[in-house]
Write an enzyme that holds these catalytic residues in place. Sequence first.
Site, PDB file in Angstrom:
ATOM      1  N   HIS D  45       0.773  -1.218  -0.185  1.00  0.00           N
ATOM      2  CA  HIS D  45       0.233   0.052   0.187  1.00  0.00           C
ATOM      3  C   HIS D  45       0.764   1.317  -0.021  1.00  0.00           C
ATOM      4  O   HIS D  45       0.222   2.442  -0.094  1.00  0.00           O
ATOM      5  CB  HIS D  45      -1.037   0.109   1.210  1.00  0.00           C
ATOM      6  CG  HIS D  45      -1.927  -0.950   1.072  1.00  0.00           C
ATOM      7  ND1 HIS D  45      -2.750  -1.348  -0.107  1.00  0.00           N
ATOM      8  CD2 HIS D  45      -2.218  -2.243   2.021  1.00  0.00           C
ATOM      9  CE1 HIS D  45      -3.637  -2.252   0.332  1.00  0.00           C
ATOM     10  NE2 HIS D  45      -3.028  -2.612   1.468  1.00  0.00           N
ATOM     11  N   GLU D 147      -5.361 -11.730   7.870  1.00  0.00           N
ATOM     12  CA  GLU D 147      -6.069 -10.813   7.796  1.00  0.00           C
ATOM     13  C   GLU D 147      -7.328 -10.952   7.258  1.00  0.00           C
ATOM     14  O   GLU D 147      -8.190  -9.927   6.804  1.00  0.00           O
ATOM     15  CB  GLU D 147      -5.325  -9.610   7.085  1.00  0.00           C
ATOM     16  CG  GLU D 147      -4.606  -9.909   5.896  1.00  0.00           C
ATOM     17  CD  GLU D 147      -3.783  -8.676   5.405  1.00  0.00           C
ATOM     18  OE1 GLU D 147      -4.203  -7.522   5.903  1.00  0.00           O
ATOM     19  OE2 GLU D 147      -3.332  -8.988   4.303  1.00  0.00           O
ATOM     20  N   ASP D 173      -7.977  -4.663   7.376  1.00  0.00           N
ATOM     21  CA  ASP D 173      -8.646  -5.876   6.264  1.00  0.00           C
ATOM     22  C   ASP D 173      -9.295  -6.911   7.229  1.00  0.00           C
ATOM     23  O   ASP D 173     -10.154  -7.441   6.446  1.00  0.00           O
ATOM     24  CB  ASP D 173      -7.193  -6.420   5.443  1.00  0.00           C
ATOM     25  CG  ASP D 173      -6.831  -5.744   3.970  1.00  0.00           C
ATOM     26  OD1 ASP D 173      -7.776  -5.213   3.718  1.00  0.00           O
ATOM     27  OD2 ASP D 173      -5.876  -5.452   4.165  1.00  0.00           O
TER      28      ASP D 173
END
Lengths: 252, 252, 252, 252, 252, 252
Positions: D45, D147, D173
Amino acid sequence: MANKVKEAWKSGKAVVNGWLAIPNAFSAEMYAQCGWDSVTVDMQHGVQDYLSCVACFQGMQPHGVLPMVRVPWNEPGIVGKVLDAGAYGVICPMVNTEAEARALVQYAKYPPKGTRSNGPIRAGSYGSGGTYQKTANDDVLVIPMIETQTALDNLEAILDVEGIDAIYVGPSDLGLSLGMEPKLDREEPEIMKIYERLLKETDKRGIAAGLHNGTPEYANKMIKMGFKLVTILNDVGLMVNAAKSAVKIARG
Amino acid sequence: MANKVKEAWKSGKAVVNGWLAIPNAFSAEMYAQCGWDSVTVDMQHGVQDYLSCVACFQGMQPHGVLPMVRVPWNEPGIVGKVLDAGAYGVICPMVNTEAEARALVQYAKYPPKGTRSNGPIRAGSYGSGGTYQKTANDDVLVIPMIETQTALDNLEAILDVEGIDAIYVGPSDLGLSLGMEPKLDREEPEIMKIYERLLKETDKRGIAAGLHNGTPEYANKMIKMGFKLVTILNDVGLMVNAAKSAVKIARG
Amino acid sequence: MANKVKEAWKSGKAVVNGWLAIPNAFSAEMYAQCGWDSVTVDMQHGVQDYLSCVACFQGMQPHGVLPMVRVPWNEPGIVGKVLDAGAYGVICPMVNTEAEARALVQYAKYPPKGTRSNGPIRAGSYGSGGTYQKTANDDVLVIPMIETQTALDNLEAILDVEGIDAIYVGPSDLGLSLGMEPKLDREEPEIMKIYERLLKETDKRGIAAGLHNGTPEYANKMIKMGFKLVTILNDVGLMVNAAKSAVKIARG
Amino acid sequence: MANKVKEAWKSGKAVVNGWLAIPNAFSAEMYAQCGWDSVTVDMQHGVQDYLSCVACFQGMQPHGVLPMVRVPWNEPGIVGKVLDAGAYGVICPMVNTEAEARALVQYAKYPPKGTRSNGPIRAGSYGSGGTYQKTANDDVLVIPMIETQTALDNLEAILDVEGIDAIYVGPSDLGLSLGMEPKLDREEPEIMKIYERLLKETDKRGIAAGLHNGTPEYANKMIKMGFKLVTILNDVGLMVNAAKSAVKIARG
Amino acid sequence: MANKVKEAWKSGKAVVNGWLAIPNAFSAEMYAQCGWDSVTVDMQHGVQDYLSCVACFQGMQPHGVLPMVRVPWNEPGIVGKVLDAGAYGVICPMVNTEAEARALVQYAKYPPKGTRSNGPIRAGSYGSGGTYQKTANDDVLVIPMIETQTALDNLEAILDVEGIDAIYVGPSDLGLSLGMEPKLDREEPEIMKIYERLLKETDKRGIAAGLHNGTPEYANKMIKMGFKLVTILNDVGLMVNAAKSAVKIARG
Amino acid sequence: MANKVKEAWKSGKAVVNGWLAIPNAFSAEMYAQCGWDSVTVDMQHGVQDYLSCVACFQGMQPHGVLPMVRVPWNEPGIVGKVLDAGAYGVICPMVNTEAEARALVQYAKYPPKGTRSNGPIRAGSYGSGGTYQKTANDDVLVIPMIETQTALDNLEAILDVEGIDAIYVGPSDLGLSLGMEPKLDREEPEIMKIYERLLKETDKRGIAAGLHNGTPEYANKMIKMGFKLVTILNDVGLMVNAAKSAVKIARG
């Protein structure tokens, strides 16, 4: 950071200096692990600018070589920027007069010795405890290049400028200036006589003399002659020579 | 652009290949002038990505070396991108099965031989008159790496896949796979026997065999043994060896 | 950010889309001011990678064009990264089966509609008040490319996958797949028939159909035929055509 | 290089981990001097790709933090590349099954434990005496992210895969997967129960548990709860918070 | 490398010159294939710096256009650097006096004609057999810009400086200096009279006159009037005009 | 673009200014969303050069902050380039005399007020309808730094130069020049007296006074004292402080 070049000179030793023309941090970090005492980013004739110099410094930093720069010209903006980036030595081309030498020292020193502006953004983190500004005027090497007839004419006046730690000789430009071919590793008696004069005048003042060389054999000879800072070609020159040789051998 | 590697192979000659780990166009353009037949950008273990590969290709282009790439993995996205960028050869690591070899060929060829997508953004301008797409399936070299026991187990099936022009051997990975130390320029009889088998099986099928080498002397020996594509270290490895040697000689 | 392309489609209008092959933010920001509704960074055949895409998005952002990306391949890592970077539309090459179309939707949507991972590092700042994650599943356009015979064979199944907003046709690849020359602005009756089928099937499902074009005149004709997303060449193609023409006129 | 994170875990200590989203070596080198035990380049990310990761590693190297990477996806090409670049830990998103965990370990370990290819171009120079390949299988941390609900369903099977050193939890997440809002520093009892289970199952197997946090206060609480690897936001998040606060105070 | 611009001028022909504002090698290499005789990297008003100039030169090199640079200012550091990078012509803005013209010539010529320092790191490899330094003083074009009233006042003295090969007129700055609007393709009688004087005075001395133009039609007219070096806008200007036109036509 | 800083000053308000040392567009775009009125790219002591300045401007542009630059030195080439890039304010270090102040104004203004050359390649697109050149002389802020004893000696003459909009004080350099320690947020009575004089003399002439600060609390105090432009550290400084604090709190 201890200035290991300055320490070597104090104890009478010569230093072997690397030279970076390739504007890349990876190349610089590998090259910095080859045994050099100092490594100089060549912003004059190398394919380097300010940000590539920073990148090369970042690549070099873990490997214990003194970071230096040859600036493109005797100009306060760039001298200040490379010092802030962490250069512990500035080699400046074409310093031909006492006034030019004084200007260079001014650009490289904090007040009251000069007019360098405060803001050692990377340089500050080489030191410990925020002491950089207190020691920089002593630690940073100021090295004008002597490479023209005019510089030779003004030699003593240049060398007498306070704050000069060493001189650096560019044999190609010196040759051009004297009407000779531009090349390294010169053997002309006329040039040898100039080298002897440079060594004598610098030695007298406790200043180191440096020289750019084309082969390690000649560099070794020059150390024996009295030069205290020797460079051999640059990163790309060594690579090209090695590659040409490898191709030939592989072809048989 | 004529594929000079393919032409050399047709006439039975071996080619000497350069290998770029430094992600810089200037370094690449200097290196490309050293006599190599082809120069491969190493996107697997070199410090290279797609845009640095493009930059290296731009540096290499005027100097007449065949541009190749070692891709990081056998994956259609990156195979397509490096071919569009102008690679005339794709070396692909860890091709261990017939299926993987078939996949590689698919990624590298236009329909009907494969599934490569049209859009040779830089590759198109190597050619003249917009003929690239008509000749690319013939011109682009597809070169799987044979470097594991599994690949040796599947050797004949891999070599029989239509569209494979050469294989390339990574001696370090091959060693690791066989429980040996990872190194180049191997002399173990077990390895020599493998090399002989590779040469025999490739020769039988009109496929060239390539090898990564640590020294030009060993590379020359391997040419004599029958390898048709030899590489010696890479750009940075040659530079580092040359620099270490220069420092030692200069220090005397 | 309002998705102006989606809004245009809702009101039955076609959008004119730009296409970036030059990996540079300055070029992108100038191009983005030319009247396009959306601008797509072409990471498949353009000279683009992830960071150049981010740079182009930064250049485009002040100028009100919808940022989209053509990804190099149908792969979750890169789909996630370009969406995080701020893409409001993903054009994906070579979607040939229902399974591939489903995978693409999965990669592009947050749970429960898909498996996209949270972390819209740039995308989040297009919105206001941290609402991005709540609206992204609706706002982001998912656009598979239909460009092979296999895709045509599976057309209805692909179009029935929930979450597909549009399709995009690559005439060169479609031609190659059908055994024709790779080119744009096709006139073959066989191709026209395919376009009619695509328009009928998409229209029936409320899905937009897009097409890559070589000239603005052809693009205009295609809008009239029913295509709702038309692109004309790309940045570099327009520049090259203009430059060639300028040189000719200047020479007289 | 000694793996100080592994050593800390052996002695039962938690480590505080930095997180880099800004793709810049200067930013990384300044951030690396702030007291972190390890610093992770976030290629999923964060605004990072392979070459920016290399640059960040170069900036970090002199400052004694363990270099780690969160890869964008569980894919052999990129896992190999970041390890070659010098990562001593790989955090991999969305590892949901035993098979995915096994694949990750394979990509990260040299034979016979895995299939990593030899060529540690930067990693090799962290060590001394060419010993990297002998110790890498032990030194490099393999850290799957847990996650999703699927990962929780397969937790024991994932944790039993040989070669896993730690797990890392992405609370946003995880929340999304469970139908909750994506956020950090969660307090829901349902989540706390999951954290307790993760800590119990990892502790049982001598595996460390890591967590991404939004504030240092919460991170401290999580260390007390048993987490052994805590991260607080990332470089840009800390900067933005500090800047917003500074503007407010300056305005009065 | 033969200086094809110089050769054209010797035979009385005008040359058509490209102009690069986009700092990207890919853009440059595509633009360089459009038929220009020379292509100038604009480091004054273009989005260019030294390293982007090097990259553009690398992109241009295979395509046979003479590489030139407009430097940002009449300063020895940057003149030296672009010549070392391979520029075969230097266009220098705002040369208003004989002294400034003399300085420019000094910076661009090796001794004894000037003070350029030796080190043609890229330029050297354009030539063959290490002959660059012997021919550079003749080959490199020195081109001051005449674009102010002061320059017009000193015109004859400037043109009489030995070593000037051409002048280049910036119509926008010339207009501003004369109190007119800054624009290209001027038709004011006052300006036409100046152009006639410039053509007469340069022609008399065997110096070429160059002009920046906004349209190819005007450039063609200026060639007929006697200008020997005409440029049309720049890369980005041509692209923007083409894109605006394409959008309009596509919309119908 | 409306110059919101100028407007604030007209209405008697102080502005809070950001400061960028990190050469990255992503970092800049996030920082630009924190509430600053203007953001200055620091090309003197920041790790910035011309192209990184352009990138930072691109990142900042959508977020409504006035783009300014601190140039490395009072030199026409770089002043022109940053203005063309879109700077709406130029802060120039070490302006010590009336002549230097006049030169700065000359470099920053189009004729007849100065000698700036026409070509606002990015700046032009901030405006609308091609009006940039007509308003730039009024819109662009010219801000010399007063940071030496010499500048204080020449203060009135400097301030009387027509075209100066504000002054900016560098407390570290001012301290160094006066023989004190280089630091921010000074409390020495001697310095306070200087600040009072600066505020009085600037206020008298309708010129704003700016100051670089180390903490937002001090900056707020200085606004109350009368400074109209306050900066707090820079991007990296705020990040480092926040990171050090976060690590400490996380460790407990």
